[in-house]
Design a protein around this motif. Structure first.
Motif, PDB file in Angstrom:
ATOM      1  N   VAL A 193       0.817  -1.219   0.000  1.00  0.00           N
ATOM      2  CA  VAL A 193       0.000   0.000   0.000  1.00  0.00           C
ATOM      3  C   VAL A 193       0.846   1.262   0.000  1.00  0.00           C
ATOM      4  CG1 VAL A 193      -1.627   1.359   1.381  1.00  0.00           C
ATOM      5  CG2 VAL A 193      -2.006  -1.094   1.078  1.00  0.00           C
ATOM      6  N   VAL A 194       1.960   1.250   0.743  1.00  0.00           N
ATOM      7  CA  VAL A 194       2.756   2.467   0.889  1.00  0.00           C
ATOM      8  C   VAL A 194       3.383   2.889  -0.435  1.00  0.00           C
ATOM      9  CG1 VAL A 194       5.037   1.489   1.417  1.00  0.00           C
ATOM     10  CG2 VAL A 194       4.278   3.592   2.552  1.00  0.00           C
ATOM     11  N   LYS A 195       3.460   1.999  -1.397  1.00  0.00           N
ATOM     12  CA  LYS A 195       3.983   2.365  -2.713  1.00  0.00           C
ATOM     13  C   LYS A 195       3.064   3.363  -3.416  1.00  0.00           C
ATOM     14  CE  LYS A 195       6.515  -1.974  -3.436  1.00  0.00           C
ATOM     15  NZ  LYS A 195       7.840  -1.350  -3.283  1.00  0.00           N
ATOM     16  N   ALA A 196       1.809   3.442  -2.949  1.00  0.00           N
ATOM     17  CA  ALA A 196       0.858   4.388  -3.540  1.00  0.00           C
ATOM     18  C   ALA A 196       0.938   5.757  -2.876  1.00  0.00           C
ATOM     19  CB  ALA A 196      -0.562   3.843  -3.428  1.00  0.00           C
ATOM     20  N   ALA A 197       1.872   5.959  -1.960  1.00  0.00           N
ATOM     21  CA  ALA A 197       1.983   7.234  -1.245  1.00  0.00           C
ATOM     22  C   ALA A 197       2.132   8.438  -2.184  1.00  0.00           C
ATOM     23  CB  ALA A 197       3.153   7.178  -0.266  1.00  0.00           C
ATOM     24  N   PRO A 198       2.936   8.349  -3.266  1.00  0.00           N
ATOM     25  CA  PRO A 198       3.040   9.508  -4.161  1.00  0.00           C
ATOM     26  C   PRO A 198       1.697   9.899  -4.774  1.00  0.00           C
ATOM     27  CG  PRO A 198       4.850   7.989  -4.549  1.00  0.00           C
ATOM     28  CD  PRO A 198       3.891   7.284  -3.645  1.00  0.00           C
ATOM     29  N   ILE A 199       0.880   8.920  -5.113  1.00  0.00           N
ATOM     30  CA  ILE A 199      -0.435   9.211  -5.688  1.00  0.00           C
ATOM     31  C   ILE A 199      -1.318   9.895  -4.652  1.00  0.00           C
ATOM     32  CG2 ILE A 199      -2.514   8.186  -6.705  1.00  0.00           C
ATOM     33  CD1 ILE A 199      -0.760   5.931  -7.768  1.00  0.00           C
ATOM     34  N   GLY A 200      -1.269   9.373  -3.410  1.00  0.00           N
ATOM     35  CA  GLY A 200      -2.060   9.970  -2.351  1.00  0.00           C
ATOM     36  C   GLY A 200      -1.629  11.396  -2.053  1.00  0.00           C
ATOM     37  N   ALA A 201      -0.313  11.617  -2.002  1.00  0.00           N
ATOM     38  CA  ALA A 201       0.202  12.961  -1.732  1.00  0.00           C
ATOM     39  C   ALA A 201      -0.158  13.932  -2.853  1.00  0.00           C
ATOM     40  CB  ALA A 201       1.719  12.907  -1.559  1.00  0.00           C
ATOM     41  N   PHE A 202      -0.092  13.469  -4.083  1.00  0.00           N
ATOM     42  CA  PHE A 202      -0.455  14.302  -5.240  1.00  0.00           C
ATOM     43  C   PHE A 202      -1.915  14.738  -5.155  1.00  0.00           C
ATOM     44  CE2 PHE A 202      -2.311  14.281  -9.588  1.00  0.00           C
ATOM     45  CZ  PHE A 202      -1.690  15.413 -10.089  1.00  0.00           C
TER      46      PHE A 202
END
Length: 429
Positions: A193-202
């Motif tokens: 899940v944490v690999k999606a952090a850039p998408i979430g931050a964007f």
């Protein structure tokens, strides 16, 4: 070299934050529409936090096999939290009184729409000490994991951990093994899940700038700037002093958790990196049992950023509405804030709910004045989350040292940028 840098998660998050700001500025409507990306990432993280905390706490208690040791660590953590949280509350109060933030605002309450804060006020009316204590007990075992309240998860985990320690050796080993297996599974989910952090931050940053714009910072910029300055002073002076006493530099520690700080900056949620923070603290020489108890407890009892915000915002509203407070009323604010902040991470709109609960004991401050903070709260929530994260990391190292369970060689290696690998395969990033 460039490809290697781009493969690092914190670099990806940093790029995503910059892109999110750009989209919010250039295409506000598009930025606002990105909100689901940030919300989805937070939901992905939150759904796995409860089982991760449960398994970690149960493993820490069952692995210790010594109920006295577990109780001693928990007591030391609570004492530390109360002392440092009090420093945070007092610092917010002193800074507000020094700068008299909000003075001259002459806020006209007739021009505010109190309906926008009624939901928070109604929730605050039910935030008594008794209600806080009763909420710790879930309606059912499963309910602890579905209610979104970490205090309930901790309650169930502590009972389960002590229950396992009382089992016969064979059953205890089997139960501990099962918990370890579940823990490995959930940590694996976090790693995905944490690999999606850039998408979430964007998405989160695009929505923030697109919805409020930079003008939101200008309207009440004095409060925002004062809060940022106070949080920085707290981290560098209070937490920095504790760090020095424990044998490490707060600046090196900030560099050590830079990836987690960037994710929190982008998502405004310190919960999004709970599992990663626990792993990094173990690598930095903190005993697993101390990490397993201190960090989850800290997410409910050691909200330094939230404490600073509550006293600072309360005094701001007092000055803004031309309300003079007595010394007794200021002391009351401190005492009530100590209670209302506990478990705030499990409350929807925690900043406003706890602030409304604090204001309710000082009726001379119009509670409807909270409405003026809605537009800028998002900008302050990020700093609250960042301060809470750093505070909990320092707390775990301090309690480990106090307990005599800190590997100073591992701590030095981590602060030098060479953290030791964990013995178990639970590395998040």
């Amino acid at each position: 070299m460039t490809r290697r840098l781009l493969s690092l998660l914190y670099i990806q998050v940093l790029i995503a934050i910059v892109l999110g700001i750009a989209v919010g500025v250039l295409w506000p409507e598009t930025g606002t529409a990105l909100k689901p990306l940030g919300d989805a990432f937070i939901k992905l993280i939150k759904f796995v936090i409860a089982p991760v905390v449960f398994c970690t706490v149960v493993h820490g208690i069952a692995g210790a096999r010594d109920a006295g040791k577990v109780g001693r660590v928990g007591l030391k953590a609570i004492v530390y939290f109360e002392v440092v949280s009090t420093f945070a509350l007092v610092l917010g109060l002193l800074v507000a009184k020094t700068f008299r933030t909000g003075e001259g605002f002459h806020l006209d309450m007739s021009g505010l729409d109190g309906r926008s804060v009624q939901g928070f006020v109604q929730q605050a009316e039910h935030q008594s000490v008794t209600d806080h204590l009763m909420k710790i007990i879930p309606d059912s075992f499963v309910g602890a994991f579905t209610g979104g309240d970490l205090l309930q998860v901790l309650f169930v985990a502590i009972l389960t951990g002590f229950a396992i320690t009382a089992l016969p050796d064979r059953m205890r080993e089997a139960a501990t093994g099962a918990v370890d297996t579940l823990s490995a599974i959930f940590f694996g989910i976090v790693r995905i899940v944490v690999k999606a952090a850039p998408i979430g931050a964007f998405g989160a940053m695009g929505f923030t700038i697109g919805s409020y714009g930079f003008t939101a910072l200008l309207r009440l910029g004095e409060l925002v700037a004062t809060f940022y300055l106070t949080a920085l002073l707290f981290v560098l002076i209070v937490l920095g002093g504790i760090a020095r006493f424990c044998g490490f530099s707060i600046l090196r520690f900030l560099a050590y958790i830079k990836e987690e700080l960037l994710i929190v900056l982008g998502t405004s949620s310190s919960e999004s990196v709970l599992a990663q923070l626990m792993d990094k603290l173990k690598r930095a020489g903190c005993a697993p049992q101390v990490v397993g108890l201190t960090v989850p407890l800290g997410y409910s009892f050691n909200l330094d950023g939230t404490n600073i915000y509550m006293t600072l915002a309360t005094m701001f509203l007092a000055y803004a509405t031309d309300t003079e407070l007595t010394l007794g009323q200021e002391m009351t604010i401190l005492l009530v804030a100590m209670l209302t902040s506990k478990g705030a991470s499990g409350v929807a709109g925690a900043g406003f709910v706890t602030l409304a609960a604090t204001l309710s004991v000082i009726p001379t401050i119009p509670i409807g004045a909270l409405a003026i903070l809605i537009g800028i709260d998002k900008f302050m929530s990020e700093v609250r989350a960042l301060t809470n994260l750093v505070g909990n990391g320092v707390a775990c190292i301090a309690v480990s040292k106090w307990e005599g369970a800190l590997d100073h060689a591992a701590l030095d290696a981590a602060m030098a940028g060479n953290p030791r690998p964990l013995p178990e395969d639970r590395v998040i990033a």
